[in-house]
Every structure is written in structure tokens, then in C-alpha cells.
Design an enzyme around this catalytic site. Sequence first.
Site, short mmCIF file in Angstrom:
data_model
loop_
_atom_site.label_atom_id
_atom_site.label_comp_id
_atom_site.label_asym_id
_atom_site.label_seq_id
_atom_site.Cartn_x
_atom_site.Cartn_y
_atom_site.Cartn_z
N GLU A 181 63.01 37.47 34.97
CA GLU A 181 63.43 36.11 35.36
C GLU A 181 63.91 35.42 34.09
O GLU A 181 63.38 34.40 33.67
CB GLU A 181 62.28 35.33 36.01
CG GLU A 181 62.78 34.09 36.75
CD GLU A 181 61.72 33.07 37.06
OE1 GLU A 181 60.78 33.39 37.81
OE2 GLU A 181 61.83 31.95 36.54
N HIS A 223 66.88 33.71 31.91
CA HIS A 223 68.03 32.91 32.29
C HIS A 223 69.04 32.70 31.17
O HIS A 223 68.71 32.76 29.99
CB HIS A 223 67.58 31.54 32.78
CG HIS A 223 66.59 31.59 33.90
ND1 HIS A 223 66.87 32.19 35.11
CD2 HIS A 223 65.32 31.14 33.99
CE1 HIS A 223 65.80 32.07 35.91
NE2 HIS A 223 64.85 31.45 35.24
N HIS A 279 64.30 31.66 43.42
CA HIS A 279 63.91 30.90 42.23
C HIS A 279 63.84 29.41 42.59
O HIS A 279 64.59 28.94 43.43
CB HIS A 279 64.95 31.13 41.12
CG HIS A 279 64.56 30.52 39.82
ND1 HIS A 279 64.81 29.19 39.52
CD2 HIS A 279 63.94 31.06 38.75
CE1 HIS A 279 64.35 28.96 38.29
NE2 HIS A 279 63.82 30.07 37.80
N ASP A 297 60.54 34.07 31.90
CA ASP A 297 61.24 32.81 32.18
C ASP A 297 61.88 32.26 30.91
O ASP A 297 61.96 31.05 30.71
CB ASP A 297 60.32 31.75 32.82
CG ASP A 297 61.09 30.74 33.67
OD1 ASP A 297 62.33 30.85 33.76
OD2 ASP A 297 60.45 29.85 34.26
MN MN Z 1 63.01 30.53 35.88
#
Ligand code: MN
Length: 320
Positions: free
Chosen positions: A12, A14, A160, A283
Site C-alpha cells: 500500500e 503511494h 483504500h 503506507d
Molecule cells: Mn494508504
Amino acid sequence: MAGRPFPVIALEEHYWDAELVSQLTGAEGTRSKPLLDRLYDLGELRLREMDEAGVDIQVLSHGAPSGQKLPADTGPRLVRGVNDRLAAAIAKHPTRFRGFAALPTAAPEAAADELERSVKDLNFVGAMVHGLTNGEFLDLPKYWPIFARAEALDVPIYLHPSFPHPDVTAAYYEDYIDAFPMVIRAAWGYTVETATQAIRLILSGVFDKHPNLKIVIGHMGETLPFLLWRINQALSRPGHDPLDFKGKFKKHFWITTSGNFSTPALQCSIAELGLDRIMFSIDYPFVANKPGVDWIDSLDMGEADKASLASGNARRLLKI
Ligand code: MN
């Protein structure tokens, strides 16, 4: 896989595409320069911070709200460019990066076609969608072509978070947003939105029509592993149609550890779902790499289980 007998895959993670972000009003907002530098970097800085922490592969996805706030008429063309640019960045570091497609969900058939193009032509491993599509949850039947195509391609859709619906924000959070801006974000609002989307998908019957559909949710399952027994029991009380909520959740959902390095939450999730449904994620760059990888190292688990969590489960689901 420096110092570890298994690779670490984080899924996850980004980045931001400048052209897409230019279409999203206020996206940069009050984001700090160090955060923006990392969101816009798909090269040296990102790779250095992966190496420093011991992350072998990032599965890259556009940050929220990605394609979910784009109009149906112009969204598909813009998102094709976003996915093409991501594929070009991955091609420069093919052993370090993989990709989740962005999708123009306001145009469901075009989104399904873009998912297929992204998987077949760009070698992406699935897609990530962020919260509501112009105020709507994706369990509405008009969005099911996206899920049908994901099932046919045998790739997961990663649900998400994004911001709560404006009416929800006004009713539930408005008086606390100034003092506690994270309350509508990662602290709580994101979780409620995403858990609600997951619950609504099960209620909608989409998994009866698409029995091989695979869904990923982050943040240690957005509270759902902890609540699984109660949700299932309440939906099974006399007078209600049998739904087998728990069975459907366990069959169709995988979870990641993104932004939630809680060992008790992991233990609960393992007990409810089984270790093979849980995949390590960080993340990045909203959360730093090193605390996540250090947490994996600190877990009191056998090496084979740790390897499954760190990468084995993701390799199987994403065919990496
Ligand atoms: Mn995220």
C-alpha cells in the site's frame, strides 16, 4: 533482502501523478514539502529509503482520491495516462516496483476496460480504489462491471480509504476537525468509510454473483477482524436472512498491515482470518518504512510465518 532470509514486499505504497493531482482541487493542501517530495518521487529517494529499511518491492498505487473524484467523461483518458506513466516508472526498476492500476470508476465500463488493459498490457497486479466515487459506494450494481472484470482477470481490488461523505463529516466530525484534523482521516474517518464499503459489498450480493472476487483492505482490516463475530452474529439473528457474513469475509478478503503495526491487532486478525490472509504493508510515504520493517523483525513468530507475512502471501495473491 538485506539481513533477512525472506524478501519484504509492501503493497500500500503511494505516489502522486502531477497531471492527476492538478485535477484534484486542494490535493496538495497543507502537505509538507518532505511528504510531497516523496509522493512525487519514483526513483532515487524512494529506492534509498526502501534500501535503508529493507523493503525489497513496493507495489505502487496512486494516493487518494486518485481516479475516484474524476468525472465520467474526462476521467478515462486521464487515468490511462496515469497508468501509462506509472508503468514507465516501474519499467526503470522492474525488480523493485510493481503496480496497482488507478481506475476511473465514475465510468464503470471504461474502468473495467482500463483494469484489463493495465493487467494485460502493463503487467499490473490489480487495482486500488479510494473511498466514494463522487459520493457513491461501489457496491451499487452499476459498478459491478469492475468487479466482474477483476474476477475474470483473477486480480484483487484494493479498497483504500478516502474522506467521509461531506454530509457525514458535517454531522459527525465538524466541531472537532479544526483541533483534530486527523479525526476525519487516518485516526477514524477513513476507517469508518472503508469498513462500511467492505460491509456493503457483502450485503450487496456481489460475491454471490462473482464467487471468485478478491478484495484487499488495509490498516489491519479496518477494524473488521475485531468485529467479525459481532457483525456476523447480529446479521444472523432470528428473522434475518442467513448471509454468512463471516464466511464471505474470510473467503473474499485479504488484509494488510498498512499504517497499523499493532501486535495485538495482528494476533486478533490471525485468529479470525488465518495468517495466510494477512500481508505486510507500510503506507509509505505517509508512514515511514523503518518502523514497519522493524516491527516485522520484532514479532515473536516462526521464520516461515514471518516470511508469509512479509511477502509470501502477497506473492501468492498478486502472482509476483
Ligand atoms: Mn494508504
